[in-house]
Design a protein around this motif. Structure first.
Motif, PDB file in Angstrom:
ATOM      1  N   LYS A  93      12.143  13.314  -6.306  1.00  0.00           N
ATOM      2  CA  LYS A  93      11.276  12.283  -5.524  1.00  0.00           C
ATOM      3  C   LYS A  93      10.473  13.028  -4.479  1.00  0.00           C
ATOM      4  O   LYS A  93      11.043  13.507  -3.632  1.00  0.00           O
ATOM      5  CB  LYS A  93      12.492  11.209  -4.720  1.00  0.00           C
ATOM      6  CG  LYS A  93      11.814  10.131  -3.989  1.00  0.00           C
ATOM      7  CD  LYS A  93      12.797   9.330  -3.296  1.00  0.00           C
ATOM      8  CE  LYS A  93      12.201   8.184  -2.633  1.00  0.00           C
ATOM      9  NZ  LYS A  93      11.059   8.393  -1.766  1.00  0.00           N
ATOM     10  N   THR A  94       9.315  12.770  -4.629  1.00  0.00           N
ATOM     11  CA  THR A  94       8.557  13.467  -3.774  1.00  0.00           C
ATOM     12  C   THR A  94       8.455  13.083  -2.468  1.00  0.00           C
ATOM     13  O   THR A  94       8.687  11.893  -2.042  1.00  0.00           O
ATOM     14  CB  THR A  94       7.039  13.255  -4.260  1.00  0.00           C
ATOM     15  OG1 THR A  94       6.602  11.836  -4.242  1.00  0.00           O
ATOM     16  CG2 THR A  94       6.739  14.129  -5.675  1.00  0.00           C
ATOM     17  N   PRO A  95       8.196  13.687  -1.471  1.00  0.00           N
ATOM     18  CA  PRO A  95       8.275  13.524   0.132  1.00  0.00           C
ATOM     19  C   PRO A  95       6.880  12.604   0.430  1.00  0.00           C
ATOM     20  O   PRO A  95       5.998  12.666  -0.493  1.00  0.00           O
ATOM     21  CB  PRO A  95       8.151  14.640   0.707  1.00  0.00           C
ATOM     22  CG  PRO A  95       7.773  15.644  -0.211  1.00  0.00           C
ATOM     23  CD  PRO A  95       7.958  15.211  -1.707  1.00  0.00           C
ATOM     24  N   GLY A  96       7.092  11.581   1.341  1.00  0.00           N
ATOM     25  CA  GLY A  96       5.961  10.859   1.512  1.00  0.00           C
ATOM     26  C   GLY A  96       6.040   9.541   0.866  1.00  0.00           C
ATOM     27  O   GLY A  96       6.994   9.100   0.250  1.00  0.00           O
ATOM     28  N   ASN A  97       4.830   8.588   1.153  1.00  0.00           N
ATOM     29  CA  ASN A  97       4.837   7.187   0.488  1.00  0.00           C
ATOM     30  C   ASN A  97       4.341   6.978  -0.484  1.00  0.00           C
ATOM     31  O   ASN A  97       3.526   8.207  -1.221  1.00  0.00           O
ATOM     32  CB  ASN A  97       4.452   6.381   1.605  1.00  0.00           C
ATOM     33  CG  ASN A  97       5.058   6.114   2.862  1.00  0.00           C
ATOM     34  OD1 ASN A  97       6.277   6.529   2.893  1.00  0.00           O
ATOM     35  ND2 ASN A  97       4.478   6.586   3.971  1.00  0.00           N
ATOM     36  N   TRP A  98       4.306   6.107  -1.422  1.00  0.00           N
ATOM     37  CA  TRP A  98       3.507   5.866  -2.603  1.00  0.00           C
ATOM     38  C   TRP A  98       1.851   5.737  -2.179  1.00  0.00           C
ATOM     39  O   TRP A  98       1.523   5.415  -1.188  1.00  0.00           O
ATOM     40  CB  TRP A  98       3.747   4.245  -3.073  1.00  0.00           C
ATOM     41  CG  TRP A  98       4.772   3.952  -3.630  1.00  0.00           C
ATOM     42  CD1 TRP A  98       6.196   4.549  -3.730  1.00  0.00           C
ATOM     43  CD2 TRP A  98       5.045   3.286  -4.944  1.00  0.00           C
ATOM     44  NE1 TRP A  98       6.837   4.110  -4.608  1.00  0.00           N
ATOM     45  CE2 TRP A  98       6.269   3.365  -5.484  1.00  0.00           C
ATOM     46  CE3 TRP A  98       4.091   2.516  -5.552  1.00  0.00           C
ATOM     47  CZ2 TRP A  98       6.750   2.642  -6.636  1.00  0.00           C
ATOM     48  CZ3 TRP A  98       4.411   1.822  -6.570  1.00  0.00           C
ATOM     49  CH2 TRP A  98       5.900   1.698  -7.084  1.00  0.00           C
ATOM     50  N   ASP A  99       1.108   6.433  -3.299  1.00  0.00           N
ATOM     51  CA  ASP A  99      -0.212   6.340  -3.042  1.00  0.00           C
ATOM     52  C   ASP A  99      -0.624   4.765  -3.111  1.00  0.00           C
ATOM     53  O   ASP A  99      -0.057   4.006  -3.784  1.00  0.00           O
ATOM     54  CB  ASP A  99      -0.925   7.001  -4.269  1.00  0.00           C
ATOM     55  CG  ASP A  99      -2.320   6.884  -4.439  1.00  0.00           C
ATOM     56  OD1 ASP A  99      -3.104   7.292  -3.281  1.00  0.00           O
ATOM     57  OD2 ASP A  99      -2.866   6.084  -5.357  1.00  0.00           O
ATOM     58  N   PHE A 100      -1.604   4.252  -2.262  1.00  0.00           N
ATOM     59  CA  PHE A 100      -1.902   2.785  -2.210  1.00  0.00           C
ATOM     60  C   PHE A 100      -2.531   2.469  -3.614  1.00  0.00           C
ATOM     61  O   PHE A 100      -1.995   1.376  -3.854  1.00  0.00           O
ATOM     62  CB  PHE A 100      -3.081   2.957  -1.312  1.00  0.00           C
ATOM     63  CG  PHE A 100      -3.581   1.367  -0.894  1.00  0.00           C
ATOM     64  CD1 PHE A 100      -2.612   0.345  -0.580  1.00  0.00           C
ATOM     65  CD2 PHE A 100      -4.843   0.846  -1.648  1.00  0.00           C
ATOM     66  CE1 PHE A 100      -3.167  -0.863  -0.297  1.00  0.00           C
ATOM     67  CE2 PHE A 100      -5.192  -0.263  -1.127  1.00  0.00           C
ATOM     68  CZ  PHE A 100      -4.370  -1.224  -0.672  1.00  0.00           C
ATOM     69  N   GLU A 101      -3.322   3.140  -4.274  1.00  0.00           N
ATOM     70  CA  GLU A 101      -3.810   2.290  -5.641  1.00  0.00           C
ATOM     71  C   GLU A 101      -2.703   2.406  -6.597  1.00  0.00           C
ATOM     72  O   GLU A 101      -2.704   1.485  -7.254  1.00  0.00           O
ATOM     73  CB  GLU A 101      -5.099   3.401  -6.009  1.00  0.00           C
ATOM     74  CG  GLU A 101      -6.379   3.126  -5.192  1.00  0.00           C
ATOM     75  CD  GLU A 101      -6.371   4.007  -3.902  1.00  0.00           C
ATOM     76  OE1 GLU A 101      -5.427   4.574  -3.676  1.00  0.00           O
ATOM     77  OE2 GLU A 101      -7.269   3.396  -3.319  1.00  0.00           O
ATOM     78  N   SER A 102      -1.752   3.449  -6.621  1.00  0.00           N
ATOM     79  CA  SER A 102      -0.779   3.374  -7.578  1.00  0.00           C
ATOM     80  C   SER A 102       0.220   2.290  -7.343  1.00  0.00           C
ATOM     81  O   SER A 102       0.847   1.386  -8.082  1.00  0.00           O
ATOM     82  CB  SER A 102       0.058   4.670  -7.236  1.00  0.00           C
ATOM     83  OG  SER A 102       1.299   4.590  -8.185  1.00  0.00           O
ATOM     84  N   MET A 103       0.347   1.807  -6.051  1.00  0.00           N
ATOM     85  CA  MET A 103       1.294   0.705  -5.569  1.00  0.00           C
ATOM     86  C   MET A 103       0.596  -0.417  -6.248  1.00  0.00           C
ATOM     87  O   MET A 103       1.314  -1.387  -6.829  1.00  0.00           O
ATOM     88  CB  MET A 103       1.446   0.948  -4.093  1.00  0.00           C
ATOM     89  CG  MET A 103       2.444  -0.490  -3.730  1.00  0.00           C
ATOM     90  SD  MET A 103       1.985  -0.984  -2.218  1.00  0.00           S
ATOM     91  CE  MET A 103       0.308  -1.319  -2.266  1.00  0.00           C
TER      92      MET A 103
END
Length: 176
Positions: free
Chosen positions: A74-84
């Motif tokens: 699980k990568t650190p940080g949040n989802w990429d906006f476009e991916s979400m």
């Protein structure tokens, strides 16, 4: 609105339709974000960076049973906006309603249309981006704990250098 973008047109038809507008790429969704949400989506993992390349190399070296749903990947940080957004538009569910129940509480109603439907994680990410929190998710009987990343870049670099895949035991026994 989500279902309007997914009307009965398949990918091949979309590629040949000059009037087709991709629901993620062809609209200015970022205009709807407030400052908190903009900051949220700036905190993402860069898969094209040196660290991101190491991530992909280690993923390839690792047996599927050791990478599937393990917090190390699980990568650190949040989802990429476009991916979400893509996950929301392609999720097998219908968005039914968003109801304000109290001054500071609301409820998002949705109906899965397939099994498995892919889950509501993308919706959760969108809700969190505006500083809200999820208090209940009907997808599970109990509130699913947020899985924190156990990604360790230094360990990943060493494993890739040695050509070794990740195993959970390495987190307990690793000394650099």
């Amino acid at each position: 609105m989500k279902d309007e973008f997914r009307k009965d047109i398949n990918l091949e038809d979309k590629q040949n339709d000059l009037n087709y507008k991709d629901p993620v790429d062809d609209y200015q969704w970022k205009n709807y974000l407030d400052e908190k949400a903009i900051a949220h989506f700036k905190n993402t993992f860069d898969f094209n960076s040196e660290e991101g390349i190491i991530y992909w190399k280690l993923l390839e070296l690792t047996e599927p049973e050791n990478r599937l749903d393990h917090p190390f990947f699980k990568t650190p940080g949040n989802w990429d906006f476009e991916s979400m957004l893509d996950a929301i538009f392609n999720g097998y569910y219908v968005l039914i309603d968003l109801v304000k129940e109290k001054r500071d509480r609301g409820c998002l109603y949705y109906q899965p249309t397939a099994y498995p439907f892919g889950g509501s994680d993308s919706l959760v990410e969108l809700i969190k981006s505006f500083g809200n929190r999820i208090t209940y998710n009907s997808r599970s009987k109990h509130s699913k704990p947020v899985i924190e990343s156990q990604w360790d870049y230094e360990l990943a670099k060493e494993l890739v250098r040695q050509g070794i895949g990740f195993t959970p035991e390495l987190l307990h026994n690793w000394k650099i």
